[in-house]
Design an enzyme around this catalytic site. Structure first.
Site, short mmCIF file in Angstrom:
data_model
loop_
_atom_site.label_atom_id
_atom_site.label_comp_id
_atom_site.label_asym_id
_atom_site.label_seq_id
_atom_site.Cartn_x
_atom_site.Cartn_y
_atom_site.Cartn_z
N ALA A 33 0.82 -1.23 0.00
CA ALA A 33 0.00 0.00 0.00
C ALA A 33 0.85 1.27 0.00
CB ALA A 33 -0.91 0.00 1.22
N ARG A 49 -16.58 -10.22 23.69
CA ARG A 49 -16.00 -10.99 22.59
C ARG A 49 -15.03 -10.11 21.78
NH1 ARG A 49 -20.27 -12.62 18.88
NH2 ARG A 49 -19.73 -10.59 18.04
N GLU A 190 -25.58 -16.96 6.43
CA GLU A 190 -26.02 -15.61 6.76
C GLU A 190 -26.73 -15.62 8.11
OE1 GLU A 190 -25.30 -12.83 4.83
OE2 GLU A 190 -24.07 -14.39 3.98
N LYS A 205 -25.74 -11.40 -4.83
CA LYS A 205 -24.42 -11.38 -5.47
C LYS A 205 -24.54 -11.31 -6.99
CE LYS A 205 -22.55 -14.12 -1.68
NZ LYS A 205 -22.45 -15.48 -1.17
#
Ligand code: NDP
Ligand code: HSE
Length: 437
Positions: A33, A49, A190, A205
């Site tokens: 980058a 979490r 999902e 998609k």
């Protein structure tokens, strides 16, 4: 050069993978980058979490809006999912002049036109490689690598969960429900798994790929969507015996009168490479007029494969954020004012071949009645098999494969066949694609 500061929204399966990959490969990434890319703040509802993953290496908060409004954040990575709060956060980030990276195909398929228009107005990028086929770099390939071509069709296995279910059912005789549970545990499914098994995720998609391939706006509502939940082991087995494998395919095809945009279980010849794509793997065939067929293959879901695409987008954005917005690759590959308004065809106008399974009485004249209905509607039969009835059974299964025909003719034929007194139950119809040209 000053590092790029990233704000991460949602550190679940993909967010966790993104945090890990970005940190593990930070040196390579900054060499690519030209500067370091660091997640400086993470927002998640589950702080315990989130803290266990981040472990003090970034700030963790539960207020995603604060990340979007943070003046020190250059790029917002949205990995919450869904079309609710994620949309608000993304639009706010854009309004604040921040670039966005997302894996949220549901949001882009449904509201992408609005989101890209807002991003264009603000001169920021919305990058979404991870939204289609997880780790497979299909967006970059369609948008840049194949830019010389007139794309003729795209056909893909683009839902890892349903491909995993079909593979496990066929190879191991596993039950649908057990395999779905496994896919959920592995983080493939999902939040609402009906999106996976009913073809909705694949249609999201496909909508995105069709927009980029053909230079049309996102039109998710016009896509035909049929999932795998009604497939039977019997049909999977019969298809195999005839040399075909059943896959959930997303198909976008350019025709003279419009564009076909459809997701459904499809018989594909077993000899095709794509028919042998198993488990959570995805594969997309793209047919361009110059290049011919190309195939893209890889893991379509999971933490690190999807993170691979998210991080690639981060690198892309880091490289081009100083470029004049007009000189960046357009979001949908075509210049926004050059999108085409070519119509999406209704399903009745789609042309394909068919697998038809009929349960009929085993007596003279039955086949003649059925083939007459098909002939009257101009439907030509490619192959036909009559299965032996099980012992004591009066009914037999007849399987027919048709040549290519228009779907409305097949619908009419099915209605007429089902009305015949010798036909005992609903006709099973599965579409068939040779994918040879
Ligand atoms: P997860 O459910 O694993 O992660 C989403 C995270 O966002 C959870 O930790 C959730 O917390 C958190 N969250 C929910 N609401 C908020 C909020 N308002 N503010 C902050 N955090 C919030 O989802 P995935 O990682 O699986 O998916 C993320 C996105 O990536 C989705 O758009 C999905 O479609 C897409 N995607 C997923 C792939 C996969 O393999 N899983 C592959 C490709 C794309 P909590 O759990 O407490 O609700
Ligand atoms: N639920 C999706 C799948 C995740 O199974 O393919 C990847 O987009």
């Amino acid at each position: 050069m000053k590092p790029i500061h990233v704000g991460l929204l949602g550190i679940g399966t993909v967010g966790g993978g993104t945090f890990t990959v970005l940190e593990r490969n930070c040196e390579e990434i900054s060499r690519r980058a030209g500067r370091a890319i660091a997640i400086t703040v993470v927002a998640d509802k589950d702080l315990t979490r989130a803290n266990s993953i981040v472990n003090g290496r970034a700030k963790v908060i539960d207020d995603a809006l604060a990340v979007v409004n943070d003046p020190n954040v250059d790029i917002v990575v949205e990995l919450i999912g869904g079309t609710g709060i994620a949309k608000e956060l993304m639009l706010k980030a854009i309004a604040n002049g921040k670039h966005v990276v997302t894996a949220n195909k549901a949001l882009l398929a449904k509201h992408g036109n609005e989101i890209f228009a807002a991003a264009q107005k603000k001169g920021v990028m919305v990058a979404f490689e991870a939204a289609v086929a997880g780790g497979v770099p299909i967006i970059k390939s369609l948008r840049e690598g194949l830019a010389a071509n007139r794309i003729e069709w795209i056909a893909g296995i683009i839902n890892g969960t349903s491909n995993f279910i079909l593979s496990e059912m066929r190879e191991k005789g596993a039950s649908f429900d057990d395999v779905l549970k496994q896919a959920q545990q592995l983080g493939y499914a999902e939040a609402d798994p009906t999106f996976d098994i009913e073809g909705i995720d694949a249609a999201h998609k496909l909508t995105i790929m069709a927009a980029i391939g053909f230079g049309i706006p996102m039109q998710f509502e016009a896509a035909y969507t049929e999932g795998i939940s009604k497939l039977t082991r019997e049909d999977i087995q019969y298809a195999e015996e005839l040399g075909y494998r059943i896959k959930l395919l997303g198909i976008a095809k350019r025709k003279a009168n419009g564009i076909e945009l459809r997701v459904h279980p499809t018989l594909i010849p077993t000899k095709r490479l794509i028919a042998n794509v198993e488990g959570v793997m995805n594969a997309i065939l793209v047919k361009g007029d110059a290049v011919g067929q190309t195939m893209f293959y890889g893991a379509g879901a999971g933490a690190e494969p999807t993170a691979s695409a998210v991080v690639a987008d981060l690198i892309d954005v880091a490289r081009t954020m100083t470029v004049d917005p007009e000189h960046r690759v357009p979001h949908l590959a075509f210049q926004p004012d050059k999108l085409s308004d070519i119509a999406i065809l209704p399903m009745g106008e789609v042309e394909t071949s068919y697998y038809l399974r009929l349960r009929v009485q085993d007596k003279p004249g039955v086949l003649a009645d059925i083939t007459r209905v098909l002939a009257d509607l101009g439907i030509s039969i490619d192959a036909m098999v009559q299965k032996e009835p099980s012992e004591g059974e009066a009914l037999v299964n007849i399987i027919m494969l048709t040549h290519r025909t228009i779907e409305k003719n097949v619908n009419a034929a099915i209605s007429k066949i089902e009305a015949l007194p010798v036909v005992a139950s609903k006709v099973t119809r599965i579409r068939l694609e040779e994918l040879d040209k």
